[in-house]
Scaffold this active site. Structure first.
Site, short mmCIF file in Angstrom:
data_model
loop_
_atom_site.label_atom_id
_atom_site.label_comp_id
_atom_site.label_asym_id
_atom_site.label_seq_id
_atom_site.Cartn_x
_atom_site.Cartn_y
_atom_site.Cartn_z
N TYR A 39 0.85 -1.20 0.00
CA TYR A 39 0.00 0.00 0.00
C TYR A 39 0.89 1.25 0.00
O TYR A 39 0.72 2.15 -0.82
CB TYR A 39 -0.92 -0.02 1.23
N LYS A 61 1.43 4.18 -2.89
CA LYS A 61 1.23 5.62 -2.62
C LYS A 61 2.53 6.40 -2.90
O LYS A 61 2.49 7.56 -3.31
CB LYS A 61 0.74 5.84 -1.19
N1 LIG Z 1 -8.85 7.02 5.62
C1 LIG Z 1 -7.55 7.10 5.78
O1 LIG Z 1 -7.02 6.99 6.90
C2 LIG Z 1 -6.67 7.37 4.58
C3 LIG Z 1 -5.36 7.82 4.83
C4 LIG Z 1 -4.52 8.10 3.75
C5 LIG Z 1 -5.00 7.93 2.47
N2 LIG Z 1 -6.26 7.47 2.25
C6 LIG Z 1 -6.69 7.30 0.84
O2 LIG Z 1 -7.86 8.05 0.64
C7 LIG Z 1 -8.59 7.51 -0.47
C8 LIG Z 1 -10.05 7.43 -0.10
O3 LIG Z 1 -10.23 6.54 0.98
P1 LIG Z 1 -11.27 6.79 2.15
O4 LIG Z 1 -10.50 6.88 3.40
O5 LIG Z 1 -12.21 7.86 1.80
O6 LIG Z 1 -11.99 5.35 2.16
P2 LIG Z 1 -13.53 4.93 2.05
O7 LIG Z 1 -14.37 5.77 2.94
O8 LIG Z 1 -13.53 3.45 2.24
O9 LIG Z 1 -13.92 5.28 0.53
C9 LIG Z 1 -13.31 4.59 -0.54
C10 LIG Z 1 -14.00 4.95 -1.85
O10 LIG Z 1 -13.36 4.26 -2.93
C11 LIG Z 1 -14.38 3.64 -3.73
N3 LIG Z 1 -13.86 2.45 -4.39
C12 LIG Z 1 -13.24 1.38 -3.84
N4 LIG Z 1 -12.95 0.46 -4.78
C13 LIG Z 1 -13.40 0.95 -5.97
C14 LIG Z 1 -13.41 0.46 -7.30
N5 LIG Z 1 -12.92 -0.75 -7.61
N6 LIG Z 1 -13.94 1.23 -8.28
C15 LIG Z 1 -14.48 2.44 -7.97
N7 LIG Z 1 -14.49 2.97 -6.72
C16 LIG Z 1 -13.97 2.22 -5.73
C17 LIG Z 1 -15.52 3.32 -2.74
O11 LIG Z 1 -16.78 3.28 -3.37
P3 LIG Z 1 -17.64 1.97 -3.78
O12 LIG Z 1 -17.48 0.95 -2.71
O13 LIG Z 1 -19.04 2.54 -3.93
O14 LIG Z 1 -17.05 1.56 -5.09
C18 LIG Z 1 -15.47 4.57 -1.86
O15 LIG Z 1 -16.21 5.61 -2.45
C19 LIG Z 1 -7.93 6.17 -0.79
O16 LIG Z 1 -7.12 6.29 -1.93
C20 LIG Z 1 -7.08 5.88 0.45
O17 LIG Z 1 -5.96 5.08 0.11
C21 LIG Z 1 -7.12 7.19 3.28
#
Ligand SMILES: NC(=O)c1ccc[n+]([C@@H]2O[C@H](COP(=O)([O-])OP(=O)(O)OC[C@H]3O[C@@H](n4cnc5c(N)ncnc54)[C@H](OP(=O)(O)O)[C@@H]3O)[C@@H](O)[C@H]2O)c1
Length: 251
Positions: free
Chosen positions: A148, A152
């Site tokens: 992961y 990134k």
């Molecule tokens: N939360 C954290 O602590 C954190 C920290 C650093 C970076 N990030 C990054 O932030 C980004 C967003 O994550 P989040 O924290 O907002 O997580 P989240 O609440 O789980 O949301 C993830 C989103 O990605 C979509 N998704 C997943 N697989 C997909 C696919 N195959 N095709 C299309 N859409 C897809 C999901 O929608 P559906 O299920 O409807 O497809 C959902 O809208 C990610 O890239 C993650 O790596 C998160």
């Protein structure tokens, strides 16, 4: 009128990017797999901000899903001027215990999808006089931390380079690198977060606000919040070997 296309807009950071971009007057194209959640958000944004909304349900790890989004980026009518590459998830199991196909699917969504969408968007945005690409990376990209973090790191390195390369053509590329954010991310990977101290958590509105401000200021990389900026800066002072050793803990 400007139009922003946000991937992973059905939840978490993606939904918040869509909300803040709509509040700033951008029309929005919402991409994720869950059509119902996208439609509910589209109705909310239309009602609250009077912007034009489009729902584009797509599984980005499928050829058809990716092609549909690339086509929308190329569309001349209501052209996209802001692309937010945000869709993503994490895997909790140990690398060698995770089926190879699962690792490859993760790499595809975190790296190949933003690569393909940027490849389509950069010339399209440049031809229309410029625009923005926001790549949601992570502080994990600065610290060797499994596949992961490696994915990134690719996104951060790519954004840093693409920002320098394509800014003269009007295209700003920005990597937003959050620490821990309260979204569905950890629940979806079934991670027990009860022992993570409150101070480690960021709220999505703040991450997105700082991310968009940096993008519209033309910056290549932004780490939201002072505490995570301090962590990343401290990490840079440590030898690579020591930083890699930190990755022995957890995934
Ligand atoms: N939360 C954290 O602590 C954190 C920290 C650093 C970076 N990030 C990054 O932030 C980004 C967003 O994550 P989040 O924290 O907002 O997580 P989240 O609440 O789980 O949301 C993830 C989103 O990605 C979509 N998704 C997943 N697989 C997909 C696919 N195959 N095709 C299309 N859409 C897809 C999901 O929608 P559906 O299920 O409807 O497809 C959902 O809208 C990610 O890239 C993650 O790596 C998160």
């Amino acid at each position: 009128m400007t139009t922003a296309l946000v991937t992973g807009a059905s939840a978490g950071l993606g939904a918040e990017f869509a909300r803040q971009l709509a509040a700033a007057g951008h029309d929005v194209v919402l991409v994720a797999r869950d059509r119902e959640r996208l439609s509910a958000l589209a109705a909310e944004l239309q009602r609250e901000h009077g912007v034009r909304t489009e729902v584009l349900p797509a599984d980005l790890v499928t050829d058809d899903g990716l092609a549909a989004v690339r086509e929308r980026l190329e569309q001349a009518e209501n052209p996209v001027t802001v692309l937010v590459n945000n869709a993503g998830y994490g895997i909790l199991t140990d690398f060698v215990d995770t089926p190879l196909a699962d690792e490859q699917r993760l790499l595809h969504l975190l790296v190949e999808v933003p690569l393909a969408l940027s490849h389509t968007a950069i010339p399209a945005l440049a031809a229309r006089g410029g625009g923005h690409i926001v790549n949601v990376a992570s502080v994990a990209g600065f610290i060797p931390r499994g596949t992961y973090g490696a994915a990134k790191a690719w996104l951060i390195s790519f954004s840093r380079w693409a920002n320098v390369k394509y800014r003269p053509r009007g295209v700003v590329v920005t990597a937003v690198c959050p620490g821990l954010v309260r979204t569905e991310f950890h629940r979806r990977m079934e991670l027990d977060t009860r022992n993570i101290p409150g101070v480690a958590w960021l709220e999505a509105p703040r991450v997105v606000r700082e991310g968009l401000a940096a993008a519209f200021a033309g910056r290549a990389v932004v780490v939201p919040s002072k505490r995570y900026r301090a962590l990343v800066s401290a990490g840079r002072l440590l030898p690579d070997r020591l930083m890699a050793a930190a990755g022995r803990v957890g995934r």
